[in-house]
Motif scaffolding. Structure first.
Motif, PDB file in Angstrom:
ATOM      1  N   SER A  59       0.833  -1.203   0.000  1.00  0.00           N
ATOM      2  CA  SER A  59       0.000   0.000   0.000  1.00  0.00           C
ATOM      3  C   SER A  59       0.866   1.250   0.000  1.00  0.00           C
ATOM      4  O   SER A  59       0.616   2.202  -0.756  1.00  0.00           O
ATOM      5  CB  SER A  59      -0.930   0.013   1.217  1.00  0.00           C
ATOM      6  N   PHE A  60       1.895   1.249   0.848  1.00  0.00           N
ATOM      7  CA  PHE A  60       2.794   2.401   0.917  1.00  0.00           C
ATOM      8  C   PHE A  60       3.462   2.659  -0.434  1.00  0.00           C
ATOM      9  O   PHE A  60       3.441   3.780  -0.955  1.00  0.00           O
ATOM     10  CB  PHE A  60       3.858   2.177   1.993  1.00  0.00           C
ATOM     11  N   ASN A  61       4.057   1.631  -1.004  1.00  0.00           N
ATOM     12  CA  ASN A  61       4.761   1.797  -2.278  1.00  0.00           C
ATOM     13  C   ASN A  61       3.819   2.214  -3.398  1.00  0.00           C
ATOM     14  O   ASN A  61       4.155   3.057  -4.240  1.00  0.00           O
ATOM     15  CB  ASN A  61       5.476   0.501  -2.658  1.00  0.00           C
ATOM     16  N   THR A  62       2.622   1.649  -3.411  1.00  0.00           N
ATOM     17  CA  THR A  62       1.676   1.948  -4.481  1.00  0.00           C
ATOM     18  C   THR A  62       1.154   3.370  -4.377  1.00  0.00           C
ATOM     19  O   THR A  62       1.077   4.097  -5.387  1.00  0.00           O
ATOM     20  CB  THR A  62       0.503   0.956  -4.441  1.00  0.00           C
ATOM     21  N   LEU A  63       0.797   3.797  -3.190  1.00  0.00           N
ATOM     22  CA  LEU A  63       0.311   5.163  -3.015  1.00  0.00           C
ATOM     23  C   LEU A  63       1.409   6.174  -3.314  1.00  0.00           C
ATOM     24  O   LEU A  63       1.162   7.210  -3.941  1.00  0.00           O
ATOM     25  CB  LEU A  63      -0.225   5.360  -1.603  1.00  0.00           C
ATOM     26  N   ARG A  64       2.623   5.875  -2.905  1.00  0.00           N
ATOM     27  CA  ARG A  64       3.732   6.792  -3.177  1.00  0.00           C
ATOM     28  C   ARG A  64       4.017   6.890  -4.672  1.00  0.00           C
ATOM     29  O   ARG A  64       4.240   7.982  -5.206  1.00  0.00           O
ATOM     30  CB  ARG A  64       4.988   6.303  -2.447  1.00  0.00           C
ATOM     31  N   ASP A  65       3.986   5.764  -5.374  1.00  0.00           N
ATOM     32  CA  ASP A  65       4.391   5.750  -6.776  1.00  0.00           C
ATOM     33  C   ASP A  65       3.257   6.065  -7.740  1.00  0.00           C
ATOM     34  O   ASP A  65       3.486   6.618  -8.816  1.00  0.00           O
ATOM     35  CB  ASP A  65       4.987   4.386  -7.133  1.00  0.00           C
ATOM     36  N   LYS A  66       2.005   5.711  -7.371  1.00  0.00           N
ATOM     37  CA  LYS A  66       0.901   5.856  -8.315  1.00  0.00           C
ATOM     38  C   LYS A  66      -0.255   6.698  -7.787  1.00  0.00           C
ATOM     39  O   LYS A  66      -1.196   6.970  -8.532  1.00  0.00           O
ATOM     40  CB  LYS A  66       0.369   4.473  -8.712  1.00  0.00           C
ATOM     41  N   GLY A  67      -0.202   7.078  -6.517  1.00  0.00           N
ATOM     42  CA  GLY A  67      -1.284   7.852  -5.931  1.00  0.00           C
ATOM     43  C   GLY A  67      -1.166   9.331  -6.234  1.00  0.00           C
ATOM     44  O   GLY A  67      -0.308   9.771  -7.015  1.00  0.00           O
ATOM     45  N   ARG A  68      -2.027  10.119  -5.630  1.00  0.00           N
ATOM     46  CA  ARG A  68      -2.004  11.560  -5.805  1.00  0.00           C
ATOM     47  C   ARG A  68      -0.659  12.121  -5.375  1.00  0.00           C
ATOM     48  O   ARG A  68       0.036  11.532  -4.525  1.00  0.00           O
ATOM     49  CB  ARG A  68      -3.133  12.220  -5.015  1.00  0.00           C
ATOM     50  N   PRO A  69      -0.248  13.274  -5.918  1.00  0.00           N
ATOM     51  CA  PRO A  69       1.090  13.804  -5.618  1.00  0.00           C
ATOM     52  C   PRO A  69       1.361  14.027  -4.143  1.00  0.00           C
ATOM     53  O   PRO A  69       2.510  13.964  -3.714  1.00  0.00           O
ATOM     54  CB  PRO A  69       1.110  15.133  -6.390  1.00  0.00           C
ATOM     55  N   ASN A  70       0.332  14.289  -3.347  1.00  0.00           N
ATOM     56  CA  ASN A  70       0.588  14.556  -1.934  1.00  0.00           C
ATOM     57  C   ASN A  70       1.211  13.354  -1.226  1.00  0.00           C
ATOM     58  O   ASN A  70       1.929  13.521  -0.239  1.00  0.00           O
ATOM     59  CB  ASN A  70      -0.692  14.986  -1.214  1.00  0.00           C
ATOM     60  N   TYR A  71       0.968  12.131  -1.726  1.00  0.00           N
ATOM     61  CA  TYR A  71       1.606  10.973  -1.095  1.00  0.00           C
ATOM     62  C   TYR A  71       3.112  11.018  -1.281  1.00  0.00           C
ATOM     63  O   TYR A  71       3.880  10.700  -0.362  1.00  0.00           O
ATOM     64  CB  TYR A  71       1.036   9.675  -1.665  1.00  0.00           C
ATOM     65  N   ARG A  72       3.566  11.399  -2.456  1.00  0.00           N
ATOM     66  CA  ARG A  72       5.005  11.509  -2.684  1.00  0.00           C
ATOM     67  C   ARG A  72       5.609  12.598  -1.811  1.00  0.00           C
ATOM     68  O   ARG A  72       6.744  12.490  -1.342  1.00  0.00           O
ATOM     69  CB  ARG A  72       5.284  11.768  -4.164  1.00  0.00           C
ATOM     70  N   GLN A  73       4.840  13.657  -1.599  1.00  0.00           N
ATOM     71  CA  GLN A  73       5.327  14.727  -0.735  1.00  0.00           C
ATOM     72  C   GLN A  73       5.402  14.255   0.715  1.00  0.00           C
ATOM     73  O   GLN A  73       6.415  14.452   1.398  1.00  0.00           O
ATOM     74  CB  GLN A  73       4.397  15.933  -0.863  1.00  0.00           C
ATOM     75  N   TYR A  74       4.337  13.624   1.188  1.00  0.00           N
ATOM     76  CA  TYR A  74       4.299  13.187   2.581  1.00  0.00           C
ATOM     77  C   TYR A  74       5.359  12.136   2.883  1.00  0.00           C
ATOM     78  O   TYR A  74       5.936  12.101   3.971  1.00  0.00           O
ATOM     79  CB  TYR A  74       2.924  12.602   2.917  1.00  0.00           C
ATOM     80  N   TYR A  75       5.591  11.241   1.924  1.00  0.00           N
ATOM     81  CA  TYR A  75       6.475  10.107   2.168  1.00  0.00           C
ATOM     82  C   TYR A  75       7.901  10.349   1.673  1.00  0.00           C
ATOM     83  O   TYR A  75       8.713   9.426   1.624  1.00  0.00           O
ATOM     84  CB  TYR A  75       5.934   8.850   1.461  1.00  0.00           C
ATOM     85  N   GLY A  76       8.240  11.592   1.338  1.00  0.00           N
ATOM     86  CA  GLY A  76       9.542  11.872   0.750  1.00  0.00           C
ATOM     87  C   GLY A  76      10.718  11.531   1.637  1.00  0.00           C
ATOM     88  O   GLY A  76      11.817  11.278   1.142  1.00  0.00           O
ATOM     89  N   ASP A  77      10.526  11.523   2.961  1.00  0.00           N
ATOM     90  CA  ASP A  77      11.628  11.231   3.871  1.00  0.00           C
ATOM     91  C   ASP A  77      11.707   9.769   4.272  1.00  0.00           C
ATOM     92  O   ASP A  77      12.484   9.409   5.156  1.00  0.00           O
ATOM     93  CB  ASP A  77      11.513  12.086   5.133  1.00  0.00           C
ATOM     94  N   VAL A  78      10.905   8.922   3.661  1.00  0.00           N
ATOM     95  CA  VAL A  78      10.968   7.488   3.936  1.00  0.00           C
ATOM     96  C   VAL A  78      11.887   6.846   2.890  1.00  0.00           C
ATOM     97  O   VAL A  78      11.624   6.916   1.690  1.00  0.00           O
ATOM     98  CB  VAL A  78       9.570   6.837   3.880  1.00  0.00           C
ATOM     99  N   THR A  79      12.962   6.224   3.343  1.00  0.00           N
ATOM    100  CA  THR A  79      13.900   5.610   2.407  1.00  0.00           C
ATOM    101  C   THR A  79      13.456   4.215   1.982  1.00  0.00           C
ATOM    102  O   THR A  79      13.708   3.799   0.853  1.00  0.00           O
ATOM    103  CB  THR A  79      15.309   5.521   3.020  1.00  0.00           C
ATOM    104  N   GLU A  80      12.774   3.497   2.887  1.00  0.00           N
ATOM    105  CA  GLU A  80      12.290   2.168   2.522  1.00  0.00           C
ATOM    106  C   GLU A  80      11.271   1.683   3.543  1.00  0.00           C
ATOM    107  O   GLU A  80      11.236   2.134   4.693  1.00  0.00           O
ATOM    108  CB  GLU A  80      13.428   1.159   2.418  1.00  0.00           C
TER     109      GLU A  80
END
Length: 611
Positions: free
Chosen positions: A144-165
């Motif tokens: 879920s984390f990887n999918t939302l970050r890679d394919k979800g709305r842009p805010n997920y990439r913003q929110y999760y930007g500091d997660v390395t893995e």
């Protein structure tokens, strides 16, 4: 992935208060997380204090929505998702509405934070299940984390930007590792993660609108769907989490049906006719005049104004600075000076509203006066890049006599426009090439026309030709997602602890992300320097300093024509509900209400009796 690189670069340049502990210490294992110290509720708390743990289950409630929907996937840009669709998923943690920035375990029974704050681990409850009876696993969380970050709305990439893995360390244990120890909000952001069933999505394209009914794990599942018209949620009687402390007294309706209407006027008529049971009102004219119908007079419909204790953020006419017309700060200020709030409040809003003078209004996060002390020291390094008046004058919006004759504001606005190279010829404002100053005010509902049309007239006194265009909800959302507008009414919400969402609201890296949150196209090096310091603030004192500075810079940037805010919640409902007696900070949490059998019976009898 540009936004992740942006956040990384910004944080690398930001001063970080304190270094992570050099010696190994035991991680903190807890039932909850708070940004303001320890959670207020103990590990064995039985239920939230603001609910009725004995609330009866049952009944159906009908709600109203304006617009339409063609998808059941609320996590992507494409399509227009039904708002109710996201309610079928459980999250790792859930918020306690009566505490500021505090969450307690939901899917996760244990939250573990290492001493160096370089990550967070969640241990799932063994009883957690999807609606088909299969367990919720750590693999589902990571997927879920990887999918939302890679394919979800842009805010997920913003929110999760500091997660390395994100790593699976067992069937029920997942670990998120961080790029920095300074992002204090990140464990809570990850706690908000909606966990989706991986196997349901295998063979489906996640980034396309969904018409199949998805599988969830929450208190409700999706029942009947009539795309574009209505969607019904059905309570799951054997929901795995029904006895959790975070669920007791909540999710009491057997069915929640949401009916969609083409505009707010039709939705209001449906409420008056009894087709809708409950509505939250945000139009002052409606509140003052639209609720004097027979059912209210007879006491069958209740109308209440309930005080809340939450930040109200900023609402205003937002200017899209991607357009050359709005790239000069003096032009934006001139357009703000032309707006006569006092006239609008007296003549359109029945004096109900308070003028908003901060992006963090109704909270201690709002800036005031002139910068002093630590805030002044913070801003002083950018003195050459900021308006001189930011340091010498409190930010103040003009106050008129409410007559509609805003001569002083228009005079000052015209002077600013002339400084920016605009002149009046034949009663039209034109640039050096003779091109007129024209733009469109885009609206999503006809309701806002009564505010936009007077503003259009005030702008015409400056020689500006503004047109007002109202489009349907789907077209409006698409135009927002692609930044295809000049000016529109926008709301920028804020919490009591601003954090990662500020990257999406204000930074240069978010300007061109389709479906992003930087709706005004703000791109300012000072803002880009301040935002990571908000994200990494080590304590409340530092957070207040940096947010005050950010607020001040945004205000003096004149990106919006500030509107107004309300310090109460306006609700109206057919008198068939019970609700907890304890107050709660948002004023109303409808999920804690229930259908009262006695009141429902009395209401039905009164309806059958007729006038």
């Amino acid at each position: 992935m540009r936004i992740i690189a942006l956040i990384t670069a910004l944080l690398a340049c930001a001063p970080v208060a304190g270094a992570p502990p050099a010696h190994a210490e035991a991680p903190t294992r807890s039932h909850g997380v708070s940004l303001l110290g320890a959670p207020a509720l103990p590990p064995d708390f039985p239920y939230f204090p603001w609910v009725n743990p004995d609330a009866p289950k049952g009944g159906e409630v009908a709600l109203g929505a304006v617009g339409t929907f063609d998808s059941l996937n609320p996590f992507i840009v494409r399509g227009r998702a039904a708002g109710a669709a996201g309610r079928i998923y459980d999250t790792l943690m859930v918020r306690n509405f009566d505490e500021a920035q505090t969450e307690y375990g939901n899917l996760a029974g244990v939250i573990e934070i290492p001493a160096d704050h370089m990550g967070v681990a969640f241990e799932l409850r063994p009883e957690a299940r999807f609606h088909d009876g299969t367990p919720v696993t750590a693999d589902d969380v990571v997927w879920s984390f990887n999918t939302l970050r890679d394919k979800g709305r842009p805010n997920y990439r913003q929110y999760y930007g500091d997660v390395t893995e994100a790593v699976v360390e067992g069937p029920r244990r997942v670990v998120f590792r961080f790029r920095t120890h300074a992002n204090r909000e990140l464990p809570m952001i990850l706690g908000d993660l909606a966990v989706l069933p991986r196997r349901f999505w295998e063979g489906r394209e996640f980034d396309r609108p969904l018409t199949d009914v998805p599988l969830g794990s929450g208190p409700y599942r999706i029942g009947k769907v009539d795309f574009g018209r209505s969607i019904t949620l059905e309570r799951v009687p054997d929901w795995w989490g029904r006895d959790l402390p975070v669920a007791k007294g909540l999710y009491n309706f057997d069915r929640i049906r949401t009916e969609y209407f083409r505009d707010g006027t039709v939705a209001m008529e449906a409420f008056k006719a009894g087709q809708i049971d409950y509505r939250s009102e945000n139009i002052a004219k409606n509140w003052a005049t639209a609720y004097d119908f027979p059912a209210v007079q007879k006491g069958l419909v209740r109308k209440e104004s309930i005080r809340h204790r939450l930040p109200t953020g900023m609402q205003g006419w937002a200017m899209n600075t991607r357009r050359p017309l709005f790239q000069d700060r003096r032009v934006r200020e001139a357009l703000a000076l032309a707006f006569d709030f006092e006239w609008a409040n007296a003549n359109l809003f029945y004096g109900e509203y308070t003028r908003t003078e901060s992006y963090f209004s109704n909270s201690d996060l709002a800036s005031s006066g002139t910068p002093q002390g630590a805030e002044l020291a913070l801003l002083d390094k950018w003195r050459g890049k900021l308006p001189p008046e930011l340091f010498t004058q409190p930010f103040r919006l003009p106050v008129t006599d409410g007559s509609g004759n805003n001569r002083e504001g228009l005079r000052r606005g015209l002077a600013l426009l002339k400084e920016a190279g605009w002149t009046v010829k034949d009663r039209k404002l034109v640039d050096a090439q003779g091109r007129p100053f024209t733009f469109e005010i885009l609206l999503s509902e006809p309701t806002f026309e009564r505010v936009a049309l007077p503003y259009k007239q005030w702008l015409s006194r400056l020689g500006i030709e503004a047109s007002v265009r109202t489009v349907d909800a789907a077209q409006y959302q698409r135009r927002l997602d692609t930044y295809d507008y000049d000016m529109t009414m926008m709301v920028i919400p804020q919490s009591e602890s601003p954090g990662n969402e500020q990257v999406g609201f204000w930074t240069c890296g978010a300007v061109n992300l389709e479906g992003g949150d930087n709706l005004m196209g703000v791109c300012d090096p000072v803002v880009d320097a301040l935002v990571p310091q908000v994200v990494t603030a080590a304590d409340r004192t530092q957070l207040l300093t940096t947010v005050h500075a950010l607020d001040r810079v945004l205000l003096w940037g004149w990106y919006m024509v500030p509107n107004w805010h309300l310090q109460s919640v306006w609700i109206a409902y057919w008198d068939r509900f019970g609700r907890p007696s304890a107050p709660v900070r948002p004023g109303v949490v409808f999920d804690s209400w229930w259908v009262s059998p006695e009141k429902d019976t009395a209401l039905q009898a009164a309806r059958r009796a007729g006038p």
